[in-house]
Design an enzyme around this catalytic site. Structure first.
Site, PDB file in Angstrom:
ATOM      1  N   ASP A 326      -6.473 -19.353  -5.076  1.00 20.00           N
ATOM      2  CA  ASP A 326      -7.623 -20.121  -5.546  1.00 20.00           C
ATOM      3  C   ASP A 326      -8.587 -19.164  -6.217  1.00 20.00           C
ATOM      4  OD1 ASP A 326      -6.878 -22.514  -4.542  1.00 20.00           O
ATOM      5  OD2 ASP A 326      -8.055 -22.370  -2.695  1.00 20.00           O
ATOM      6  N   ASP A 610      -7.181 -24.751   0.734  1.00 14.98           N
ATOM      7  CA  ASP A 610      -8.248 -25.044   1.694  1.00 14.98           C
ATOM      8  C   ASP A 610      -8.369 -26.530   2.014  1.00 14.98           C
ATOM      9  OD1 ASP A 610      -9.212 -25.737  -0.794  1.00 14.98           O
ATOM     10  OD2 ASP A 610     -10.812 -24.243  -0.819  1.00 14.98           O
ATOM     11  N   ASP A 614      -3.974 -29.856   0.203  1.00 12.29           N
ATOM     12  CA  ASP A 614      -3.201 -28.632  -0.057  1.00 12.29           C
ATOM     13  C   ASP A 614      -2.089 -28.434   0.969  1.00 12.29           C
ATOM     14  OD1 ASP A 614      -4.700 -27.925  -2.229  1.00 12.29           O
ATOM     15  OD2 ASP A 614      -6.099 -26.690  -1.093  1.00 12.29           O
TER      16      ASP A 614
HETATM   17  P1  ATP Z   1     -10.676 -23.392  -6.473  1.00  8.10           P
HETATM   18  O1  ATP Z   1      -9.501 -24.291  -6.441  1.00  8.10           O
HETATM   19  O2  ATP Z   1     -10.460 -22.116  -7.149  1.00  8.10           O
HETATM   20  O3  ATP Z   1     -11.396 -23.266  -5.178  1.00  8.10           O
HETATM   21  P2  ATP Z   1     -12.793 -24.999  -7.413  1.00  8.10           P
HETATM   22  O4  ATP Z   1     -13.584 -24.775  -6.196  1.00  8.10           O
HETATM   23  O5  ATP Z   1     -13.503 -24.838  -8.692  1.00  8.10           O
HETATM   24  O6  ATP Z   1     -11.599 -24.091  -7.540  1.00  8.10           O
HETATM   25  P3  ATP Z   1     -12.701 -27.715  -6.815  1.00  8.10           P
HETATM   26  O7  ATP Z   1     -13.606 -27.475  -5.671  1.00  8.10           O
HETATM   27  O8  ATP Z   1     -11.542 -28.588  -6.672  1.00  8.10           O
HETATM   28  O9  ATP Z   1     -12.114 -26.408  -7.339  1.00  8.10           O
HETATM   29  O10 ATP Z   1     -13.599 -28.197  -8.025  1.00  8.10           O
HETATM   30  C1  ATP Z   1     -13.049 -28.718  -9.198  1.00  8.10           C
HETATM   31  C2  ATP Z   1     -14.138 -29.206 -10.095  1.00  8.10           C
HETATM   32  O11 ATP Z   1     -14.837 -30.260  -9.449  1.00  8.10           O
HETATM   33  C3  ATP Z   1     -15.203 -28.161 -10.408  1.00  8.10           C
HETATM   34  O12 ATP Z   1     -14.892 -27.481 -11.577  1.00  8.10           O
HETATM   35  C4  ATP Z   1     -16.446 -28.984 -10.598  1.00  8.10           C
HETATM   36  O13 ATP Z   1     -16.520 -29.445 -11.929  1.00  8.10           O
HETATM   37  C5  ATP Z   1     -16.215 -30.169  -9.692  1.00  8.10           C
HETATM   38  N1  ATP Z   1     -16.908 -29.994  -8.417  1.00  8.10           N
HETATM   39  C6  ATP Z   1     -16.780 -28.994  -7.548  1.00  8.10           C
HETATM   40  N2  ATP Z   1     -17.561 -29.177  -6.484  1.00  8.10           N
HETATM   41  C7  ATP Z   1     -18.196 -30.336  -6.671  1.00  8.10           C
HETATM   42  C8  ATP Z   1     -19.138 -31.107  -5.921  1.00  8.10           C
HETATM   43  N3  ATP Z   1     -19.562 -30.707  -4.738  1.00  8.10           N
HETATM   44  N4  ATP Z   1     -19.557 -32.248  -6.445  1.00  8.10           N
HETATM   45  C9  ATP Z   1     -19.115 -32.680  -7.623  1.00  8.10           C
HETATM   46  N5  ATP Z   1     -18.244 -32.019  -8.376  1.00  8.10           N
HETATM   47  C10 ATP Z   1     -17.784 -30.865  -7.915  1.00  8.10           C
END
Ligand code: ATP
Length: 863
Positions: A326, A610, A614
């Site tokens: 990630d 996480d 997954d």
């Molecule tokens: P990784 O998989 O590397 O942890 P990540 O944390 O960016 O990546 P996600 O948490 O799935 O992956 O987030 C994907 C997308 O969703 C982000 O790019 C953002 O645009 C949106 N996002 C993340 N957190 C939130 C939230 N709390 N509320 C709304 N949208 C969110």
């Protein structure tokens, strides 16, 4: 009372005597005493006595004991009793090792024990799931394992997977409403949650109604099999090898026994000798050495933040050739701060916003409203992305508690990484306003209007392009972008289908810098022949920018999006998979396909995860790695390793440890087998040349006692050798006992055998057989002790440092002192030797060390 599902929330709370804010400390202690712990009964662990007795399960050891007893009755009291003492000492040593290994494996298990969130005394706290009691209010969120049975008292789109109980794999909606019908089946108790199931979506609360064996799963579960010892693949293959080897050795011993009889030796003596040789030469410790080295190794790994949940993972770690990681929090710091925003067609730095500007104020307000994170007494609780938004509010004296008090939340759809959106409904004046924040690419096609300083207007193609360009510009800087939009809805109860027809307000760009250690760790991986890959839910351009900074990606063409993966068939993905090092906007289903594609290419894949979704990818990967800090319980449960610091570097360290542990196991086994081979060569030589027996049975057993476990374990504790991370990953299909290994064992055994034979012949030349036997025994024993230093590494001692593993020294010195005591006091029927003879023994025993070290110095691959 009626069943819990038929009662209202109020009635349940009254029945279980639970106040609104959860149980008090006092009540918790009282109930814990009365009802015990929330755990399913496990089979009892073995007692020390049981373990001790198991050491005698070996058929040959039993025969030997019988033979010794018979010989005792025939008058040879002294040597027979010594044999028995040595066997018992060996068993004690085995027991101690077993208990030690067990202890460290148990402490590892405790570190990975599941936890639950409960509301007690008005505070949400995390506790080990075994401490959950009847009456506790469980706080449930997507990814949580449900640790007890409970009655739902609050549900926001709460969905639960109950497949472990009912076999139903589809998630089930849970509500707080009471059910009036009687005799409802388990699957239809929509207002109850059950232990062993997990939350797939939404959030909610439930009052615990049953724990431990009283839960539904407790009623059907028989004893857990966790007390059973499970063997790793390496142990299984070593056991098989051990059996074949044992058969070979027994045949050799039978031949020796037959020849001895033919030459007129006493039956009982020949028998005792043959059996002792078999006991000494059969490396019964192989599989237990693996357990001990693995157990001690995993303890070391836990100190370095990697908790191993499944022992076989340690073996596979050394073969990992792909790490799918990630981005957020693993490669980056997860310390998010808002850098700038885009609203009203303008970029504005985070500290240049004006709260007198209605648009700016609206953007910040909405970012704080559509948000679950809070600051409580200087503590920041929640998702770092959302905390960044809360902190943006703080920059302008907007307190989230006040903002949220003014516009109360009346409905919501929680964030999930597949939708990449979060929506909340708030009362604003006479309307219900739904605010949505999330990934722009998901929101963009659903935007119908845009709000600017001039009010709300239609979202035209030009607007579309402008906003998209703004998003690209921000992403190119490696910033994580959230879009904020809203719409008026008629009812507070919203569904996913309502997430459309939006009015766009703005973009918020958040910085999440890479961890300092990520770039060097990536470089280490590449040097070790491991390809690091970034898999993220974030935007492709943001991901590529960060990946470039830390060395995962060289060219933007190496980045691909989930949506593009969907267009590829499995075969196409497999053919192309090697081209990509960044996968963006990926959903959990894509992760599984990516892992499979790499596996089909013959790679061993470690994959981080996480979220609740997954779990499948974590199980599919050869090493599923769960995040200890941000990971859900479901992800942890599906993983074979947990990172307590969520750090990419920890995975690399774990791989490096995995390689070390495997090398150490291999070296320990080499030590055992080559030493035993040496003993067999000497006996074969003596038998074929019709010489007297070179060792007495007790000598063989003493050597076995002294040189089997202690030095082997010491070799297993060899510190990490940097050279290992400069090699390519080990081929997982390559057996440990390959031809090269067998040749080395044979040759090293031959050298040890040769010096022992020389000592034996020198002793015999005095005309006294006892001197010959004593010299052979002492030389074999000492040369095996010296050989412990040889087996520390493929490299020479000068390269790895003579004193870099002090335990090998301790094992050597213990053996050396004991051997000399035997020689000095004449125990075990050894002859009294002259000092020149003792020096000859020392000299000869040292020769294999010189030969093997010289060979290593000249020919070992030096890196
Ligand atoms: P990784 O998989 O590397 O942890 P990540 O944390 O960016 O990546 P996600 O948490 O799935 O992956 O987030 C994907 C997308 O969703 C982000 O790019 C953002 O645009 C949106 N996002 C993340 N957190 C939130 C939230 N709390 N509320 C709304 N949208 C969110």
């Amino acid at each position: 009372m009626t069943e819990y599902y038929q009662a209202s929330v109020k009635e349940v709370m009254k029945e279980l005597d639970v106040p609104q804010h959860g149980l008090t400390d006092f009540e918790v202690r009282y109930r814990q005493k009365r009802f015990g712990y929330n755990e399913l009964k496990e089979g009892k662990p073995k007692s020390a006595l049981q373990v001790f007795l198991e050491q005698f399960q070996d058929f040959l050891v039993i025969i030997l004991i019988f033979a010794a007893i018979i010989s005792m009755f025939l008058g040879d009291f002294e040597s027979s009793s010594v044999i028995i003492v040595v066997i018992v000492l060996n068993a004690i040593l085995g027991t101690i090792q077993h208990i030690k290994a067990e202890k460290s494996l148990n402490s590892l298990k405790a570190m990975a024990a599941p936890i639950s969130k409960v509301l007690r005394d008005g505070q949400v706290i995390e506790i080990p799931s075994r401490e959950v009691i009847v009456g506790d209010i469980l706080i449930l969120e997507a990814g949580d394992y449900i640790s007890a049975d409970g009655r739902v008292i609050e549900s926001y789109s709460l969905q639960v997977n109950e497949s472990s109980l009912t076999g139903e794999s589809l998630a089930i909606d849970k509500t707080a409403q009471k059910i009036n019908e009687p005799d409802v089946s388990l699957g239809d108790k929509k207002n109850m949650v059950f232990s062993g199931s997990f939350v797939t979506n939404g959030r909610g609360q439930a009052i615990v109604t049953a724990i431990g064996m009283d839960t539904e799963i407790g009623k059907i579960a028989s004893l857990l099999d966790s007390a059973k010892e499970k063997k790793t693949p390496l142990q299984v293959s070593l056991d098989q090898f051990g059996k074949r080897l044992a058969l070979g050795i027994i045949i050799i011993c039978l031949i020796i026994f037959g020849l001895d009889i033919l030459r007129g030796r006493e039956l009982i003596d020949s028998f005792m000798f043959a059996v002792s040789l078999a006991v000494a030469a059969i490396p019964e410790a192989l599989s237990s050495i693996v357990t001990i080295v693995l157990a001690l190794g995993t303890q070391n790994m836990a100190k370095q933040n990697a908790i191993i949940r499944k022992l076989p993972a340690v073996e596979s770690l050394g073969s990992v050739s792909i790490i799918c990681s990630d981005k957020t929090g693993t490669l980056t710091q997860n310390k998010m701060t808002v850098q700038k925003v885009y609203t009203g067609h303008q970029f504005v730095e985070h500290d240049q916003l004006q709260m007198t500007n209605m648009l700016h104020k609206k953007l910040v307000d909405m970012a704080v409203l559509c948000n679950d994170s809070v600051t409580q007494e200087d503590k920041q609780i929640g998702d770092p992305t959302e905390l960044a938004l809360v902190n943006l509010g703080h920059e302008y004296q907007l307190n989230e508690h006040i903002v949220r008090g003014l516009h109360q939340r009346v409905g919501e759809i929680p964030f999930d990484s597949t939708r990449k959106l979060m929506s909340t409904v708030h009362r604003m004046g006479n309307h219900y306003v739904m605010i949505t924040k999330g990934a722009l690419d998901v929101l963009l096609p659903r935007i119908k209007r845009i709000e600017t300083a001039n009010g709300v207007s239609v979202f035209t193609k030009q607007h579309f392009e402008k906003v998209r360009q703004a998003n690209t510009d921000l992403s190119n800087e490696g910033l994580r972008v959230l879009a904020i939009a809203y719409r008026v809805v008629s009812l507070p109860q919203i569904r996913v289908e309502d997430e459309k027809d939006y009015t766009f307000v703005g973009l918020i760009a958040i910085m999440d810098p890479p961890r300092e250690e990520s770039a060097p760790a990536v470089a280490d991986c590449i040097q070790a022949g491991i390809k690091p890959i970034m898999i993220t839910g974030d935007h492709k351009i943001t991901a590529a920018a960060i990946a470039k900074k830390i060395g995962i990606l060289k060219d933007p063409s190496e980045a691909i999006e989930g949506i593009e993966i969907e267009k590829l068939s499995d075969k196409e993905l497999r053919d192309k998979v090697e081209q990509f090092s960044v996968y963006a906007r990926v959903s959990p289903e894509h992760k599984i396909r990516i892992v499979k594609a790499w596996q089909d290419k013959g790679h061993v894949v470690a994959m981080t995860g996480d979220g609740v979704n997954d779990a499948l990818a974590l199980k599919q990967a050869d090493i599923g790695v769960a995040m200890g800090v941000t990971g859900t319980e479901v992800a942890k449960d599906a993983s074979s390793m947990i990172l307590t610091d969520d750090n990419f570097l920890t995975i690399v360290k774990a791989i490096s440890n995995g390689r070390s542990i495997y090398a150490n196991i291999k070296n320990a086994i080499k030590f055992l087998l080559s030493g035993n081979a040496g003993a067999i060569f000497v006996v074969l030589y003596a038998t074929l040349l019709a010489l007297p027996v070179p060792f007495l049975p007790v000598h063989l057993l003493f050597i076995n006692l002294l040189t089997d476990s202690l030095p082997a374990i010491a070799i297993g504790l060899e510190p990490h050798n940097k050279k290992l991370m400069k090699e390519k990953p080990r081929n997982i299909n390559e057996p440990l006992l390959n031809r090269k290994f067998a040749t080395q064992v044979g040759l090293e055994g031959l050298v040890i055998g040769a010096v022992t034979i020389i000592a034996f012949q020198l002793g015999l030349s005095t005309g006294d057989t006892a001197v010959g036997t004593t010299m052979a025994f002492a030389t074999l024993c000492l040369s095996r002790l010296f050989h412990g230093f040889n087996c520390r590494s493929d490299q020479s001692l000068f390269k790895i440092g003579l004193f870099s593993n002090l335990t090998v020294w301790i094992a050597f010195l213990v053996g050396f002192v004991l051997l000399n005591l035997v020689l000095i006091f004449g125990w075990f029927e050894v002859a009294t030797l002259e000092s020149t003879q003792i020096l000859t023994i020392y000299g000869l025993a040292f020769v294999p060390l010189i030969i093997i070290q010289t060979y290593k110095l000249l020919f070992a691959k030096e890196n």
